[in-house]
Every structure is written in C-alpha cells, then in structure tokens.
Enzyme design. Structure first.
Site, PDB file in Angstrom:
ATOM      1  N   ASN A 124       0.823  -1.214   0.000  1.00 49.34           N
ATOM      2  CA  ASN A 124       0.000   0.000   0.000  1.00 49.34           C
ATOM      3  C   ASN A 124       0.856   1.262   0.000  1.00 49.34           C
ATOM      4  O   ASN A 124       0.394   2.333  -0.398  1.00 49.34           O
ATOM      5  CB  ASN A 124      -0.946   0.005   1.201  1.00 49.34           C
ATOM      6  CG  ASN A 124      -0.216  -0.125   2.522  1.00 49.34           C
ATOM      7  OD1 ASN A 124       0.600  -1.029   2.698  1.00 49.34           O
ATOM      8  ND2 ASN A 124      -0.495   0.763   3.464  1.00 49.34           N
ATOM      9  N   HIS A 125       2.112   1.156   0.433  1.00 46.87           N
ATOM     10  CA  HIS A 125       2.974   2.340   0.447  1.00 46.87           C
ATOM     11  C   HIS A 125       3.608   2.615  -0.910  1.00 46.87           C
ATOM     12  O   HIS A 125       3.863   3.774  -1.247  1.00 46.87           O
ATOM     13  CB  HIS A 125       4.073   2.179   1.513  1.00 46.87           C
ATOM     14  CG  HIS A 125       3.617   2.471   2.901  1.00 46.87           C
ATOM     15  ND1 HIS A 125       3.925   3.631   3.568  1.00 46.87           N
ATOM     16  CD2 HIS A 125       2.856   1.754   3.747  1.00 46.87           C
ATOM     17  CE1 HIS A 125       3.377   3.616   4.774  1.00 46.87           C
ATOM     18  NE2 HIS A 125       2.725   2.478   4.913  1.00 46.87           N
TER      19      HIS A 125
END
Length: 557
Positions: A124-125
């Site tokens: 997700n980063h």
C-alpha cells in the site's frame, strides 16, 4: 533455530531438486529519511537482507510488498536502493531454475547479468498512483533490477495467473496479489470477480505459493481479508503488510495451507508489535513439501515499548511527601525509562552495522489531569544522545471511560474504535437494560445498519423511520418510576417482534429492488478457479454471516 516442516514428506537431499527462497517484506526504504538519526536504518537492514541472500545461495528473493515507504520516493532513496541492488544481485552465477515463457524475467535479458533474482509485489505504500498508474516499482522492473509481478490495474475484476517455475523434479506456481484497498477487494470477492488460474496439474506436481499484501487483522467490517477467502489449493501463503511477527508458519484449518506472517523488517511506528524481534525467512521446497527457518535480523535498531497505568501507582502518587503531583509522575517515568534503556542493551547484537541508540516508547495512562505531563517533547530532551527518539519517548494517554466512569479500554486514542466494538461493549457491560435504548446507541445501530447497505437513500430513510418508531414506543410506555422500567421493557419485548420484523423485511425489500449490486455473503469460496463454472451471483441483501440479527441488536440476554 530448528526449521519448520510443512508435511511428513521427506525433503529431497539433492539441491538440484530443491527451491531455496529468501522471504522478506515491508522494508520501507526511505522511512524518516530526513531524520539524521534513524533516516538510514531501512537501508542498513536492506543491505543485510541482500547479503544474507548471497550467503545462503538462494534461488531468488521474494518480497511481500512495501519495499519503499512511498510510491514516489526521493532521488536519494532511489539512488541508494539501486546502489545496493547493483552491489548484490549482479554477477555471473548461473540461475538454477527454469521459468515459463509467458513471463519475462530480468535474468533472461542478454544485456543484464543477474545472479540473484528478486521477485516482488507492491504494498500500500509503494503502489501505483497518478493518472498513468506508475510507481518506483515499475521503474525498478523496467531497469531490470526487480521482477515486479501481481500488479492489477483493473479494480473491477481481478484475474490471477501464476508464474510457473521448475527446478529439477520440483515445480512451483508463484502467485502474487499486490495491494488492493481491502474494502474494494472484499467487495470483488463477494461478487465473484476475483478468479485464479490453476496449473494443469492432474498429478499434483506443483507447489502453489501465494504472496499478498492486505489487512489480516480485523480493522472494521469488510476491511480485512479472512483466511477462508483464499484459494483452498494453495500450499503456502506469505502474508505481507502486517508488521507483527509470527515466528513460524500457521496451519490453516479451513483450507489446509500453511500461512506465514513474517512481519516488517524495520520499525515504522512506536508500538508494542513493532518492538518485537525482526526477521526474514528461508523457505526450501522439494517433493511438494517445505522447510522454513526464521533468520533474525542483526542490524535492526533496538526498540523497547512499555505501557504503565497510573491507577496502579495511586498509593505512591498520593503520599504526602511535600512533592507536587507532576513531580511524582515525572520521577516514576524516569525510573521506567532507565529500566527500558537497560533492557534495550540486551537487544544489541555483535553486528557492527547495527545502530546502538535505542527507540524507546513509554505510554502512560492517566485519569486525572493533575498527572498529565503537558510538555512531552521538552521532557524527552533530557535523553538526547541516549535514545534515538527523545521527542517522542513518552506518550500521555487519557484512559477512555464510559458515562458511568468505568474504563472501556486502555487502547491508544490513535487506534480505530469500530462501531461494532462500541456496540459490543455497551451490550456486555450495561447493568441497566434501559441504557441499551439510549438515543446515542440507537444512532450507532442505525450507522452500523447503514454501513451494511448501499448508499441508497430509500434504504437509509426506511431504517431511520423504523428506528424512530421503536424510540416513540419507548417514550410512550416508559414510566417515570425507574423501579418499573424492567417490567415495561418486558412488555416492549412482547410487542417489538413486529417492529423488528418490519425493519428486516424492509432491508430485504430494498435489496431485491437494487438488482445491479450484490452485497450478500456467498457461502462458496470467494476465489474461483478459471475454467470452472462460477456460482450465480446473489442479488439479495442478507445480514452477513456471523453478524447479529437486528433483533439481537435490540435485545440483551
């Protein structure tokens, strides 16, 4: 440490028939890069991971997402990342396994000499963003540093295809599911829009390995992925994103695969879970079974987390010794911090690259304002050059209390408190049944029910009107004398069945009128094998399996 073996099958002693894979996840390159003290920690650990891969002579490194802390890292972060990759992955060593022709890998490029391949999904980063959906992972893949796989740009339907590999007699099907927002993925799963190709494997020769980067812990309804959602033919699941470490693979009772939550390689928050030891893992596969060995990372900065509740120190704090309340609290805090600094020394290793200044976090739970230290940053400055995070060394947290003054929990106020958790607490801790029917709680019930439906305005109006009828009934029948409240509540229970049935019937009617979307829970496995007939998508809105019925929400045993 002793290895963990997947089944009773015997591993092949011939290394030519054995895959050797180094597992790592959530490295977060570039985390706090502007901080002079901890800004280089992620790169130190990344180099240790690459070096360990070389020393173990692994076939490849498998990353579970979040290699970078940001999708578009700074130039300094990207330069340092590529410098380390050049140092460790290039060489003339022969690749010892074969791969299917339908996937283009960097080591098959005649212009690039790759000795230790890296396969990675995104987290997700470091997921793709922007109008063209590109990230630093795409750049690494284009420049032949990393084999980036498991990326899905169409979030209306996901079709998973494996990378097929073979090494001697052992075959491996590698699946990747890069991060997809959890609520979106759960919705796709319920609608049967996530499909997966299974190898043509009548004799069961393939070992099926899945790596994904999603919420595993509960973070609200439909905001995490349940293990039973995963394909039941998987043999091993490597789960990224969760930073807490589970030291050995867990056997899933439903689907019989082994699941490993390896945890992050560096600490990115000052929490108890992050203070546990950091590891990577060595996974060996042959004869369709596996052996797993955890490897402790030696370059991770020591970290100690502790939480104290000032209610346990009331006798000491209330002693009349001439000191004011805040002075006593500060002295208690200093004692704990000194103990924690000593404890951090036990986490130091012999590796010279390990940063020695520890991360210390003391959380103090207080009830009385007189005990609160207002200048937390100033208090921490006395530990400059002794700890890595003096300005965040302490965290004063007010104990959450309900309206009777009793503590609901000692959770950090930064943690999410779901509506479901709030309701559960009220039902379990209420001593007077009348309190269950307060307007505040009815509002919470309405919000929970609305979240289970679509944004259809008629659905919300129907729920609000039905709940208003229930409230009016209570107002009309409740006596002024509280001694008779229980008797009147009993009367309400005798008549509320019709009201509650109308609420549930109305919800189902709204669902039947909304044919375009399915919000029902399908009892079949949400992943479907491509080529097989899919079960027909349901169009009826149901109360989700395992959730309380509407009647149960209003009643207490």
């Amino acid at each position: 440490m002793a290895s963990t073996q997947g089944t009773s099958s015997v591993m092949d002693s011939d290394p030519k028939n054995r895959f050797k894979i180094l597992l790592a996840t959530d490295i977060h390159l570039g985390y706090k890069e502007k901080c002079d003290i901890i800004g280089h920690d992620s790169f130190i650990t990344f180099e240790e991971i690459l070096k360990r891969g070389q020393e173990e002579h692994v076939d490849f490194i498998l990353l579970g997402g979040d290699l970078f802390d940001k999708a578009n890292p700074s130039k300094e972060t990207y330069i340092e990342c590529t410098r380390l990759l050049k140092k460790y992955i290039f060489g003339d060593a022969k690749i010892g396994f074969n791969i299917s022709d339908d996937y283009e890998v960097n080591y098959n490029d005649p212009n690039v000499n790759i000795a230790m391949p890296i396969f990675s999904i995104n987290g997700n980063h470091d997921d793709s963003n922007g109008r063209r959906g590109k990230s630093a992972m795409d750049l690494l893949h284009t420049l032949k540093y990393v084999n980036y796989f498991g990326k899905y740009t169409n979030l209306n339907e996901v079709h998973m295809k494996p990378i097929l590999m073979s090494k001697g007699t052992q075959k491996l099907a590698l699946y990747g599911l890069s991060h997809i927002p959890d609520k979106r993925l759960v919705k796709l799963l319920h609608e049967g829009k996530v499909t997966v190709d299974k190898p043509d494997d009548d004799e069961g020769q393939f070992f099926n390995l899945l790596t994904l980067h999603q919420n595993r812990a509960y973070r609200g309804a439909d905001n995490f992925i349940k293990e039973e959602y995963l394909p039941d033919f998987m043999d091993f699941v490597f789960w990224g994103h969760e930073h807490d470490y589970c030291w050995k693979p867990k056997q899933n009772g439903e689907n019989a695969f082994s699941l490993l939550q390896l945890g992050s390689s560096v600490a990115t928050s000052l929490t108890e879970g992050e203070s546990k030891r950091k590891n990577i893992g060595l996974l060996e596969i042959s004869n369709n079974t596996f052996e797993y060995k955890p490897i402790k990372l030696e370059t991770v900065r020591p970290m100690v987390f502790r939480s104290i509740d000032l209610r346990k120190y009331e006798l000491r704090l209330n002693t009349d010794d001439g000191c004011d309340d805040k002075t006593k609290v500060k002295e208690l805090i200093r004692e704990n911090i000194e103990q924690m600094i000593e404890e951090a020394k036990s986490k130091e290793t012999a590796n010279e690259a390990q940063p020695k200044e520890p991360l210390i976090r003391l959380r103090i739970l207080y009830q009385h304002e007189k005990h609160r230290i207002t200048s937390e940053i100033r208090f921490g400055q006395q530990y400059n050059q002794r700890v890595a995070n003096p300005s965040t060394i302490i965290k004063m947290t007010s104990s959450l209390t309900d309206r009777r003054g009793e503590g609901i929990s000692n959770r950090d106020p930064n943690d999410d408190v779901s509506l479901q958790d709030y309701m559960k607490h009220c039902f379990e801790n209420s001593t007077n049944e009348f309190e269950i029917f307060t307007p505040e709680l009815l509002t919470k019930v309405r919000e929970v029910l609305a979240l289970q439906l679509s944004a259809d305005e008629n659905a919300r109006n129907m729920i609000n009107n039905s709940l208003a009828r229930a409230c009016d009934f209570l107002k009309d029948t409740m006596p002024k004398d509280k001694a008779n409240i229980d008797r009147e509540l009993a009367k309400f229970r005798d008549t509320d069945d019709q009201v509650l049935r109308e609420i549930e019937t109305g919800i189902r009617n709204v669902g039947n009128s909304n044919q375009s979307t399915s919000y029902g829970y399908n009892q079949s496995t949400p992943f479907y094998v491509a080529g097989q007939k899919r079960p027909r998508a349901t169009t009826r809105i149901n109360v989700p399996t395992g959730q309380p019925s509407i009647k149960d929400m209003f009643k207490k045993d």
